[in-house]
Design a protein around this motif. Structure first.
Motif, PDB file in Angstrom:
ATOM      1  N   ILE A 132       0.842  -1.207  -0.017  1.00  0.00           N
ATOM      2  CA  ILE A 132       0.052  -0.039   0.036  1.00  0.00           C
ATOM      3  C   ILE A 132       1.078   1.193   0.077  1.00  0.00           C
ATOM      4  N   GLU A 133       1.603   1.368   0.991  1.00  0.00           N
ATOM      5  CA  GLU A 133       2.741   2.478   0.926  1.00  0.00           C
ATOM      6  C   GLU A 133       3.737   2.612  -0.250  1.00  0.00           C
ATOM      7  N   ARG A 134       4.090   1.695  -0.846  1.00  0.00           N
ATOM      8  CA  ARG A 134       4.730   1.822  -2.283  1.00  0.00           C
ATOM      9  C   ARG A 134       3.912   2.353  -3.300  1.00  0.00           C
ATOM     10  N   LEU A 135       2.760   1.539  -3.323  1.00  0.00           N
ATOM     11  CA  LEU A 135       1.663   2.371  -4.407  1.00  0.00           C
ATOM     12  C   LEU A 135       1.472   3.645  -4.265  1.00  0.00           C
ATOM     13  N   ILE A 136       1.110   4.276  -3.050  1.00  0.00           N
ATOM     14  CA  ILE A 136       0.898   5.715  -2.701  1.00  0.00           C
ATOM     15  C   ILE A 136       1.864   6.353  -3.118  1.00  0.00           C
ATOM     16  N   ASP A 137       3.380   5.855  -2.755  1.00  0.00           N
ATOM     17  CA  ASP A 137       4.402   6.665  -3.255  1.00  0.00           C
ATOM     18  C   ASP A 137       4.373   6.740  -4.867  1.00  0.00           C
ATOM     19  N   LYS A 138       4.389   5.490  -5.462  1.00  0.00           N
ATOM     20  CA  LYS A 138       4.208   5.349  -6.950  1.00  0.00           C
ATOM     21  C   LYS A 138       3.280   6.361  -7.851  1.00  0.00           C
ATOM     22  N   LEU A 139       2.272   6.721  -6.898  1.00  0.00           N
ATOM     23  CA  LEU A 139       1.192   7.499  -7.239  1.00  0.00           C
ATOM     24  C   LEU A 139       1.457   9.011  -7.226  1.00  0.00           C
ATOM     25  N   TYR A 140       2.816   9.175  -6.390  1.00  0.00           N
ATOM     26  CA  TYR A 140       3.238  10.611  -6.178  1.00  0.00           C
ATOM     27  C   TYR A 140       1.891  11.342  -5.466  1.00  0.00           C
ATOM     28  N   LEU A 141       1.328  10.828  -4.388  1.00  0.00           N
ATOM     29  CA  LEU A 141       0.364  11.201  -3.662  1.00  0.00           C
ATOM     30  C   LEU A 141       0.579  10.948  -2.139  1.00  0.00           C
ATOM     31  N   HIS A 143       1.434  12.942   0.067  1.00  0.00           N
ATOM     32  CA  HIS A 143       1.050  14.144   0.878  1.00  0.00           C
ATOM     33  C   HIS A 143      -0.272  13.984   0.979  1.00  0.00           C
ATOM     34  N   ALA A 144      -1.058  13.294   0.196  1.00  0.00           N
ATOM     35  CA  ALA A 144      -2.641  13.343   0.130  1.00  0.00           C
ATOM     36  C   ALA A 144      -3.049  12.013   0.730  1.00  0.00           C
ATOM     37  N   SER A 145      -2.103  11.057   1.422  1.00  0.00           N
ATOM     38  CA  SER A 145      -2.694   9.931   1.864  1.00  0.00           C
ATOM     39  C   SER A 145      -3.907   9.897   2.723  1.00  0.00           C
ATOM     40  N   SER A 153      -8.442  16.834  -6.628  1.00  0.00           N
ATOM     41  CA  SER A 153      -8.582  17.599  -8.212  1.00  0.00           C
ATOM     42  C   SER A 153      -8.759  16.425  -9.062  1.00  0.00           C
ATOM     43  N   SER A 154      -9.359  16.944 -10.169  1.00  0.00           N
ATOM     44  CA  SER A 154      -9.671  15.915 -11.241  1.00  0.00           C
ATOM     45  C   SER A 154      -8.606  15.028 -11.722  1.00  0.00           C
ATOM     46  N   GLY A 155      -7.511  15.856 -11.699  1.00  0.00           N
ATOM     47  CA  GLY A 155      -6.007  15.264 -12.175  1.00  0.00           C
ATOM     48  C   GLY A 155      -5.824  14.093 -11.251  1.00  0.00           C
ATOM     49  N   MET A 156      -5.804  14.456  -9.871  1.00  0.00           N
ATOM     50  CA  MET A 156      -5.378  13.392  -8.853  1.00  0.00           C
ATOM     51  C   MET A 156      -6.452  12.439  -8.871  1.00  0.00           C
ATOM     52  N   LYS A 157      -7.691  12.598  -9.202  1.00  0.00           N
ATOM     53  CA  LYS A 157      -8.737  11.277  -9.241  1.00  0.00           C
ATOM     54  C   LYS A 157      -8.338  10.503 -10.462  1.00  0.00           C
TER      55      LYS A 157
END
Length: 226
Positions: A132-141, A143-145, A153-157
């Motif tokens: 889970i942690e690596r996936l969030i990191d791969k999403l570059y998100l 900071h938004a965990s 934003s629409s781009g983050m979604k």
């Protein structure tokens, strides 16, 4: 090198190879809404290890074809056969073998990013080597965990939708207009993830933007199937 384009329905049959792990075969596949034919007589063998670009004018039925191929919509006529290692897979079991990302796919906006990802992977298997942690990191998100999806934003979604599809273990990946709402940096991220898919992945990309699918993609133009 330009993608190989299918010029007419008569040329749609593709040769089968003995080393194909997963295949989707269509014979005379057609879909009609009321009196309007969305596409007609698609006969094709889609094989693992290949990427297929579904193209055509806006409103030509690209999304409809994908929904038929992943088993959400029934075809009007023709046959649709899924096989894995030459064994036929019932259509009601296909949902366990596909990963999907579309602009119209809903996210659970009351969840935080981490909650949404954990919920998703309670039902589906994550690709090997991921957490889970690596996936969030791969999403570059990272900071938004703990941020609610409703506040994305629409781009983050869109990045989250693509990430869930990219990192889910599946035989077939369906991407409908994958560049929607992505800025330049996020689009580079999308292209990099596309290149990092397993070599035996079967990929469908519905898009009229050539930059959204690789140069070696086989193109199925729905304008030829009316």
């Amino acid at each position: 090198m330009k993608p190989e384009t299918i010029n007419s329905p008569a040329s749609n049959i593709q040769p089968q190879t003995s080393n194909s792990k997963f295949k989707i075969e269509t014979v005379g596949l057609s879909k009609r809404f009321n009196r309007e034919w969305i596409f007609k007589n698609l006969s094709y063998t889609f094989q693992s290890g290949k990427t297929y670009a579904i193209t055509g004018p806006n409103g030509s039925g690209k999304s409809t074809l994908l929904q038929v191929l992943w088993g959400q919509l029934p075809q009007t006529s023709g046959s649709l056969i899924f096989t894995s290692e030459e064994k036929v897979i019932p259509i009601e079991e296909i949902f366990n073998r596909v990963a999907i990302a579309t602009p119209y796919m809903d996210l659970i906006e009351e969840f935080t990013l981490e909650e949404h990802i954990r919920f998703h992977f309670k039902m589906r298997r994550m690709r090997p080597g991921f957490t889970i942690e690596r996936l969030i990191d791969k999403l570059y998100l990272t900071h938004a965990s703990d941020k609610n999806i409703a506040n994305f934003s629409s781009g983050m979604k869109q990045r989250l939708k693509l990430g869930l599809a990219f990192y889910t273990e599946a035989d077939v990946l369906f991407l409908d207009e994958p560049g929607t709402n992505l800025d330049e940096q996020a689009f580079v991220w999308y292209q990099e993830n596309l290149k990092q898919l397993p070599p035996d992945q079967l990929v469908f990309i519905a898009s009229n933007q050539q930059k959204e699918y690789p140069e070696n993609a086989e193109v199925v133009n729905l304008a030829d199937l009316k």
